[in-house]
Enzyme design. Sequence first.
Site, mmCIF file in Angstrom:
data_model
loop_
_atom_site.group_PDB
_atom_site.id
_atom_site.type_symbol
_atom_site.label_atom_id
_atom_site.label_comp_id
_atom_site.label_asym_id
_atom_site.label_seq_id
_atom_site.Cartn_x
_atom_site.Cartn_y
_atom_site.Cartn_z
ATOM 1 N N SER A 101 29.754 -111.834 -42.278
ATOM 2 C CA SER A 101 30.204 -113.071 -41.644
ATOM 3 C C SER A 101 29.360 -113.362 -40.393
ATOM 4 O O SER A 101 28.147 -113.491 -40.490
ATOM 5 C CB SER A 101 31.700 -112.958 -41.320
ATOM 6 O OG SER A 101 32.278 -114.222 -41.095
ATOM 7 N N ASP A 235 35.882 -116.442 -51.779
ATOM 8 C CA ASP A 235 35.824 -116.547 -50.320
ATOM 9 C C ASP A 235 36.306 -117.933 -49.885
ATOM 10 O O ASP A 235 35.745 -118.946 -50.301
ATOM 11 C CB ASP A 235 34.384 -116.306 -49.850
ATOM 12 C CG ASP A 235 34.258 -116.113 -48.343
ATOM 13 O OD1 ASP A 235 35.114 -116.626 -47.602
ATOM 14 O OD2 ASP A 235 33.294 -115.453 -47.921
ATOM 15 N N HIS A 263 36.743 -112.989 -48.582
ATOM 16 C CA HIS A 263 35.731 -112.965 -47.523
ATOM 17 C C HIS A 263 35.349 -111.549 -47.118
ATOM 18 O O HIS A 263 34.378 -111.362 -46.392
ATOM 19 C CB HIS A 263 36.273 -113.727 -46.304
ATOM 20 C CG HIS A 263 35.251 -113.957 -45.233
ATOM 21 N ND1 HIS A 263 34.042 -114.565 -45.470
ATOM 22 C CD2 HIS A 263 35.259 -113.650 -43.894
ATOM 23 C CE1 HIS A 263 33.349 -114.640 -44.348
ATOM 24 N NE2 HIS A 263 34.055 -114.083 -43.381
#
Length: 327
Positions: A101, A235, A263
């Site tokens: 991320s 996600d 995610h």
Amino acid sequence: MRRRSTPHLQHVTVHGHRRAYVRRGSGPVVLLLHGLACDHTTWDPVIESLARTHTVIAPDLLGHGASDKPRADYSVGGYANGMRDLLTVLGIDSATVVGHSFGGGVAMQFAYQYPERTERLVLVGSGGLGPEVSPAIRAITTPGFQQAMGVLTLPGVRHATTTAMRLLARSGVSQLRDLDEVADIYDSFADPRTRAAIRHVVRAVVDWRGQIVTMADRAYLTEAMPMLVVWGAEDVVIPVAHASNAGALAPTARVEVIPNAGHFPHKDHPQRFVKVVRDFIRTTAPAAYDRDRWRDLLEEGAPVPPVHAAAGEPPLAPVHAVRRAGA
């Protein structure tokens, strides 16, 4: 807060700020960079497996976890500098850099600033590959965020909300699976220093239109560096379509989309994740920094992609360019 202390957690002071990190195993180094408002514990499901064959370094980024939360530089470039300095203090010259991320954005910046110290690049549900991002992340940039979270994290409200999130995460509804991690993040916002640090981070990379930091203009440099992109097929924080963006921006990259994962694919399917990463490391040679080659790439610049006649924009990678990780 539910995030537990780690028995192997160590600390080192760099530039007057205390940095927390976990160091496990031996062998070639893998640096694990967590995402926004998370900490090293997001990697708990995979650290010990990776440490069987590698030295694993999993830090808490400045402003996160057990690291200090000063009024400081929370830009992506600042974080890349911090990781260089941490590795230097730990006596590590180079590493395979894995970023999840926001940590993926830091990993890309690290590889760009310090190619001589980056052996490979692994991006997991990474930022920096397209503008779209969850509205919840954009909300952090709003003027009333600090005050609102101050109220929403009062003990009674926080306990009820995090309990509900964790129950929903276990409901079996795939779109809700990540709420367990979100509950930990929400719990951490009880600390005003954490809220302030995270707001500084988000404002450096996101505005009301979405992500503003991108690797698109520099992706061609990955020609000189092995790159793996891993994404959860479900996600809801950063769309899986960004994995196709990576394939278009960096055609030499290996792209793995993991089914039935959100995610946090490294938490949803840790054994599969470790297998994919370990196979990537085993089958690629570490990048060898060549200043002349780097200069040539910079001088040549990015190749001009063909223009899509209808949209007037470069097309994304075709579907067959994205490999779905099998069981």
